[in-house]
Design a protein around this motif. Structure first.
Motif, PDB file in Angstrom:
ATOM      1  N   LEU A   1      32.207  41.903  40.027  1.00 38.02           N
ATOM      2  CA  LEU A   1      33.085  43.047  39.791  1.00 38.02           C
ATOM      3  C   LEU A   1      34.473  42.782  40.360  1.00 38.02           C
ATOM      4  O   LEU A   1      35.487  43.150  39.751  1.00 38.02           O
ATOM      5  N   TRP A   2      34.540  42.156  41.528  1.00 36.77           N
ATOM      6  CA  TRP A   2      35.831  41.801  42.118  1.00 36.77           C
ATOM      7  C   TRP A   2      36.547  40.761  41.255  1.00 36.77           C
ATOM      8  O   TRP A   2      37.768  40.834  41.070  1.00 36.77           O
ATOM      9  N   GLN A   3      35.807  39.816  40.705  1.00 34.65           N
ATOM     10  CA  GLN A   3      36.412  38.805  39.847  1.00 34.65           C
ATOM     11  C   GLN A   3      36.960  39.430  38.570  1.00 34.65           C
ATOM     12  O   GLN A   3      38.052  39.070  38.109  1.00 34.65           O
ATOM     13  N   ILE A   4      36.217  40.370  38.008  1.00 37.54           N
ATOM     14  CA  ILE A   4      36.691  41.056  36.802  1.00 37.54           C
ATOM     15  C   ILE A   4      37.967  41.847  37.103  1.00 37.54           C
ATOM     16  O   ILE A   4      38.918  41.850  36.308  1.00 37.54           O
ATOM     17  N   ALA A   5      38.002  42.502  38.268  1.00 39.12           N
ATOM     18  CA  ALA A   5      39.195  43.259  38.648  1.00 39.12           C
ATOM     19  C   ALA A   5      40.409  42.341  38.774  1.00 39.12           C
ATOM     20  O   ALA A   5      41.512  42.693  38.345  1.00 39.12           O
ATOM     21  N   LYS A   6      40.229  41.152  39.353  1.00 40.34           N
ATOM     22  CA  LYS A   6      41.349  40.229  39.478  1.00 40.34           C
ATOM     23  C   LYS A   6      41.809  39.735  38.107  1.00 40.34           C
ATOM     24  O   LYS A   6      43.010  39.567  37.876  1.00 40.34           O
ATOM     25  N   GLU A   7      40.865  39.506  37.192  1.00 38.40           N
ATOM     26  CA  GLU A   7      41.253  39.088  35.842  1.00 38.40           C
ATOM     27  C   GLU A   7      42.044  40.179  35.134  1.00 38.40           C
ATOM     28  O   GLU A   7      42.992  39.892  34.405  1.00 38.40           O
ATOM     29  N   LYS A   8      41.652  41.427  35.350  1.00 39.50           N
ATOM     30  CA  LYS A   8      42.410  42.544  34.758  1.00 39.50           C
ATOM     31  C   LYS A   8      43.826  42.591  35.313  1.00 39.50           C
ATOM     32  O   LYS A   8      44.794  42.844  34.583  1.00 39.50           O
ATOM     33  N   LEU A   9      43.971  42.350  36.618  1.00 39.85           N
ATOM     34  CA  LEU A   9      45.299  42.361  37.226  1.00 39.85           C
ATOM     35  C   LEU A   9      46.167  41.231  36.688  1.00 39.85           C
ATOM     36  O   LEU A   9      47.376  41.401  36.492  1.00 39.85           O
ATOM     37  N   ARG A  10      45.568  40.093  36.436  1.00 43.40           N
ATOM     38  CA  ARG A  10      46.338  38.953  35.938  1.00 43.40           C
ATOM     39  C   ARG A  10      46.848  39.202  34.521  1.00 43.40           C
ATOM     40  O   ARG A  10      47.895  38.684  34.136  1.00 43.40           O
ATOM     41  N   LEU A  11      46.101  39.984  33.745  1.00 39.70           N
ATOM     42  CA  LEU A  11      46.476  40.215  32.349  1.00 39.70           C
ATOM     43  C   LEU A  11      47.272  41.505  32.146  1.00 39.70           C
ATOM     44  O   LEU A  11      47.909  41.688  31.105  1.00 39.70           O
ATOM     45  N   TRP A  12      47.207  42.431  33.095  1.00 46.46           N
ATOM     46  CA  TRP A  12      47.910  43.707  32.931  1.00 46.46           C
ATOM     47  C   TRP A  12      49.417  43.497  32.941  1.00 46.46           C
ATOM     48  O   TRP A  12      49.916  42.667  33.726  1.00 46.46           O
ATOM     49  N   PRO A  13      50.200  44.176  32.108  1.00 47.02           N
ATOM     50  CA  PRO A  13      49.801  45.224  31.152  1.00 47.02           C
ATOM     51  C   PRO A  13      49.601  44.711  29.742  1.00 47.02           C
ATOM     52  O   PRO A  13      49.615  45.502  28.804  1.00 47.02           O
ATOM     53  N   PHE A  14      49.447  43.407  29.564  1.00 44.76           N
ATOM     54  CA  PHE A  14      49.309  42.841  28.205  1.00 44.76           C
ATOM     55  C   PHE A  14      47.985  42.079  28.098  1.00 44.76           C
ATOM     56  O   PHE A  14      47.964  40.869  28.209  1.00 44.76           O
ATOM     57  N   PRO A  15      46.860  42.773  27.949  1.00 49.43           N
ATOM     58  CA  PRO A  15      45.575  42.075  27.815  1.00 49.43           C
ATOM     59  C   PRO A  15      45.517  41.291  26.518  1.00 49.43           C
ATOM     60  O   PRO A  15      46.018  41.730  25.481  1.00 49.43           O
ATOM     61  N   HIS A  16      44.868  40.137  26.600  1.00 46.93           N
ATOM     62  CA  HIS A  16      44.733  39.339  25.385  1.00 46.93           C
ATOM     63  C   HIS A  16      43.467  38.495  25.482  1.00 46.93           C
ATOM     64  O   HIS A  16      42.855  38.392  26.553  1.00 46.93           O
TER      65      HIS A  16
END
Length: 355
Positions: free
Chosen positions: A340-355
């Motif tokens: 869950l922590w890893q997923i949160a970090k991936e979201k932060l790396r892609l925000w605000p433009f997920p791809h």
């Protein structure tokens, strides 16, 4: 926007294979080390140090040991508490019977003793695996506790089997205060966690993971199953043995064989299930969760349901919550809090433009 690796270039293989390839992770790690290594012992009170922080660190070390065996090498074990008992009583006897034995040397020797015992009980893993291996390690849990009670020599002929840990003295300084014991525990756990992290990234760790994923294929491509499995048992037991010695000397102070029972083994297993199987960080997250959850429920449940329910309801409610959380993580997120922590970090790396 702060969690970006834009402009962070890696020109060598060493830079590309760092533990923290992103600069922000490296800065965050050192900030955490300073907070828990300097600020916490200065600002925390005695209750937080003795009842929460020190046990979290010790159980994290034991969970790392079990994670090496179960999460990385794929060998099920239900005897972690027994190897902690070996480490605790071995350290006690080394200091008691060898005059002038340094504490750190006794700590290493206690871990090596637990490693030898772990190798002995790891021999069945060469022939059996899965549920049957778990039953074999369960035998270690009962046999080791029985041996410590049956032979009074281990407890210095104590009639009850209870031993009192000696003072922790290193280079003439006695670690007597909760702050000193916390700092010592923190430094040992941090060092061993770093060693474990590098170990699982090395060729040894890759061999463990190959055996975990498919042992027959690993043997076909050249991995030696016997050496790989026994090494996993040895390293895992070493970590549990050191955790047991710290449990006796920096946490409890007075230990008995029955204190390292099957319930403690299951608690360590729950730590890696909730924290994340096959994750060093998950061992810390799981240990913190398991230690803090009962304290949280003890304070919240009486407020919600009233004081008339009694202590029995609160303890049973804790078991219900533990069981429900284990089922939840096994179904929803098998890799636990670390994932869950890893997923949160991936979201932060892609925000605000997920791809």
């Amino acid at each position: 926007m702060l969690y970006r690796e834009a402009g962070q270039f890696k020109a060598t293989y060493a830079e590309d294979s760092q533990i923290f390839p992103i600069r922000q992770d490296k800065i965050g790690f050192w900030v955490l080390m300073l907070v828990f290594g300097v600020a916490v012992p200065l600002l925390s009170n005695e209750y937080w140090l003795k009842a929460i922080l020190i046990p979290v660190l010790i159980f994290s070390l034991a969970a790392i040991g079990l994670n090496i065996l179960t999460g990385y090498a794929g060998q099920l074990s239900l005897g972690s508490a027994a190897f902690m008992a070996v480490g605790a009583f071995a350290a006690y006897n080394f200091i008691l019977r060898i005059e002038g034995m340094p504490f750190l040397v006794a700590l290493v020797l206690a871990g090596l003793t637990a490693a030898l015992v772990g190798i002995m009980f790891g021999l069945p893993s060469l022939r059996i695996k899965g549920f049957y291996l778990a039953v074999a390690t369960l035998a270690a849990q009962f046999f080791i506790v029985w041996a410590l009670v049956k032979f009074p020599w281990f407890s210095n002929n104590s009639s009850s089997g209870v031993v009192t840990a000696q003072d922790v003295t290193i280079l003439g300084y006695t670690f007597a205060t909760p702050e000193a014991k916390y700092v010592l525990t923190f430094l040992i756990v941090a060092l061993m966690a770093l060693l474990a992290k590098n170990m699982v990234r090395s060729s040894t760790g890759r061999a463990w993971m190959a055996v975990r994923d498919m042992d027959v294929a690993a043997q076909v491509i050249g991995f030696r199953l016997m050496r790989t499995k026994l090494l996993a048992f040895a390293v895992s037991s070493f970590y549990c043995g050191v955790a047991g010695a710290l449990y006796a000397y920096t946490y409890i102070g007075t230990v008995e064989p029955e204190g390292f029972n099957l319930d403690l083994s299951f608690k360590i297993l729950f730590m890696i299930i909730i924290g994340g199987v096959g994750s060093i960080m998950g061992s810390f997250l799981g240990a913190a969760f398991i230690v803090l959850l009962p304290i949280f429920l003890d304070n919240v449940v009486p407020v919600i349901f009233g004081d008339s329910l009694g202590a029995g309801f609160v303890s049973n409610f804790q078991l219900i919550v533990f069981g429900g959380l284990i089922i939840f993580f096994l179904i929803v997120e098998p890799h636990g809090l670390a994932r869950l922590w890893q997923i949160a970090k991936e979201k932060l790396r892609l925000w605000p433009f997920p791809h």
